[in-house]
Motif scaffolding. Structure first.
Motif, PDB file in Angstrom:
ATOM      1  N   ALA A  18       7.645 -14.265 -58.273  1.00 24.82           N
ATOM      2  CA  ALA A  18       7.866 -14.353 -56.826  1.00 24.82           C
ATOM      3  C   ALA A  18       8.626 -13.140 -56.309  1.00 24.82           C
ATOM      4  N   VAL A  19       9.652 -12.719 -57.015  1.00 27.71           N
ATOM      5  CA  VAL A  19      10.445 -11.567 -56.576  1.00 27.71           C
ATOM      6  C   VAL A  19       9.615 -10.293 -56.636  1.00 27.71           C
ATOM      7  N   PHE A  20       8.765 -10.167 -57.636  1.00 25.88           N
ATOM      8  CA  PHE A  20       7.919  -8.986 -57.763  1.00 25.88           C
ATOM      9  C   PHE A  20       6.979  -8.843 -56.574  1.00 25.88           C
ATOM     10  N   VAL A  21       6.540  -9.948 -56.022  1.00 24.76           N
ATOM     11  CA  VAL A  21       5.557  -9.931 -54.947  1.00 24.76           C
ATOM     12  C   VAL A  21       6.173  -9.585 -53.597  1.00 24.76           C
ATOM     13  N   VAL A  22       7.439  -9.864 -53.387  1.00 25.60           N
ATOM     14  CA  VAL A  22       8.065  -9.653 -52.080  1.00 25.60           C
ATOM     15  C   VAL A  22       8.216  -8.152 -51.815  1.00 25.60           C
ATOM     16  N   LYS A  23       7.541  -7.697 -50.774  1.00 31.09           N
ATOM     17  CA  LYS A  23       7.605  -6.295 -50.334  1.00 31.09           C
ATOM     18  C   LYS A  23       7.938  -6.278 -48.856  1.00 31.09           C
ATOM     19  N   VAL A 115       2.164 -19.979 -59.839  1.00 29.79           N
ATOM     20  CA  VAL A 115       3.073 -20.732 -58.961  1.00 29.79           C
ATOM     21  C   VAL A 115       4.033 -19.780 -58.247  1.00 29.79           C
ATOM     22  N   GLY A 116       4.625 -18.856 -58.987  1.00 28.21           N
ATOM     23  CA  GLY A 116       5.556 -17.904 -58.376  1.00 28.21           C
ATOM     24  C   GLY A 116       4.903 -17.051 -57.314  1.00 28.21           C
ATOM     25  N   VAL A 117       3.715 -16.540 -57.599  1.00 30.53           N
ATOM     26  CA  VAL A 117       2.992 -15.706 -56.638  1.00 30.53           C
ATOM     27  C   VAL A 117       2.598 -16.532 -55.417  1.00 30.53           C
ATOM     28  N   ALA A 118       2.093 -17.730 -55.630  1.00 27.91           N
ATOM     29  CA  ALA A 118       1.662 -18.574 -54.510  1.00 27.91           C
ATOM     30  C   ALA A 118       2.836 -18.939 -53.603  1.00 27.91           C
ATOM     31  N   VAL A 119       3.954 -19.322 -54.183  1.00 31.47           N
ATOM     32  CA  VAL A 119       5.127 -19.666 -53.376  1.00 31.47           C
ATOM     33  C   VAL A 119       5.611 -18.452 -52.593  1.00 31.47           C
ATOM     34  N   SER A 120       5.634 -17.305 -53.238  1.00 25.54           N
ATOM     35  CA  SER A 120       6.098 -16.094 -52.578  1.00 25.54           C
ATOM     36  C   SER A 120       5.196 -15.700 -51.418  1.00 25.54           C
ATOM     37  N   ILE A 121       3.900 -15.697 -51.643  1.00 33.85           N
ATOM     38  CA  ILE A 121       2.956 -15.331 -50.570  1.00 33.85           C
ATOM     39  C   ILE A 121       3.040 -16.330 -49.425  1.00 33.85           C
ATOM     40  N   ALA A 122       3.132 -17.616 -49.752  1.00 31.01           N
ATOM     41  CA  ALA A 122       3.259 -18.634 -48.699  1.00 31.01           C
ATOM     42  C   ALA A 122       4.519 -18.407 -47.872  1.00 31.01           C
ATOM     43  N   CYS A 123       5.635 -18.141 -48.521  1.00 32.16           N
ATOM     44  CA  CYS A 123       6.890 -17.891 -47.794  1.00 32.16           C
ATOM     45  C   CYS A 123       6.794 -16.639 -46.929  1.00 32.16           C
ATOM     46  N   ILE A 124       6.188 -15.587 -47.455  1.00 28.15           N
ATOM     47  CA  ILE A 124       6.052 -14.347 -46.689  1.00 28.15           C
ATOM     48  C   ILE A 124       5.202 -14.572 -45.446  1.00 28.15           C
ATOM     49  N   TRP A 125       4.070 -15.236 -45.594  1.00 29.02           N
ATOM     50  CA  TRP A 125       3.188 -15.451 -44.457  1.00 29.02           C
ATOM     51  C   TRP A 125       3.809 -16.403 -43.439  1.00 29.02           C
TER      52      TRP A 125
END
Length: 176
Positions: A18-23, A115-125
């Motif tokens: 999740a942290v890796f995905v946040v830009k 799961v980490g990527v999906a949660v991160s993308i959902a939070c970002i959007w």
């Protein structure tokens, strides 16, 4: 996946993904998410095939990291080589701790990363959507000014806009 409580390694792996995905914007975050999923899938495939037939050990880890790097180069995704290496190393280190269920580790790692990527993308959007709709046009105008200022600064910094210095100081006979 296995009807048991999540292990700390799995939770940590999901958080790292999740942290890796946040830009700083949605496009870069989506690109990082794709990068993370591609590297996780490549590592998943390599480790699963390896762990079905052989036990986890340092030599196997080195060989799989090398194969993963070559695979990413061949696929034209050189930026994901480090992600494949880290994912492979983590999977094989965790698999070495529990050799009886070693083949499950690639599956668990894949699930944790997704799961980490999906949660991160959902939070970002969601936060992006809420921020733009709550702040309205002010945010868009501010972003436009920021973008215009960055383009102006880039134009000043690049040498292509600077006047060219004369490279010759002598006047040659054929210049006349």
């Amino acid at each position: 996946l296995l009807n048991r409580p999540a292990e700390p390694v799995g939770i940590l792996w999901a958080v790292i993904s999740a942290v890796f995905v946040v830009k700083n914007n949605r496009e870069r975050s989506l690109s990082a998410a794709i990068s993370r999923l591609v590297s996780t899938c490549a590592s998943f495939a390599l480790c699963l095939v390896y762990l079905l037939f052989l036990p986890a050990n340092p030599l196997g880890m080195a060989i799989l990291i090398g194969i993963g790097g070559l695979l990413m180069m061949w696929a034209g995704r050189r930026d994901e080589i480090n992600l494949v290496a880290v994912t492979t190393a983590v999977i094989l280190i965790v698999a070495a701790e529990n050799p009886q269920a070693a083949w499950q580790q690639p599956l668990l790692s894949l699930a944790d990363s997704v799961v980490g990527v999906a949660v991160s993308i959902a939070c970002i959007w969601i936060t992006s959507f809420l921020f733009i709709h709550l702040r309205g046009q002010k945010v868009r105008r501010l972003w436009h000014r920021h973008d215009r200022a960055c383009r102006t600064l880039r134009g000043v910094v690049t040498r292509k806009n600077w006047p060219k210095a004369s490279t010759r100081t002598k006047i040659w006979p054929y210049d006349l």
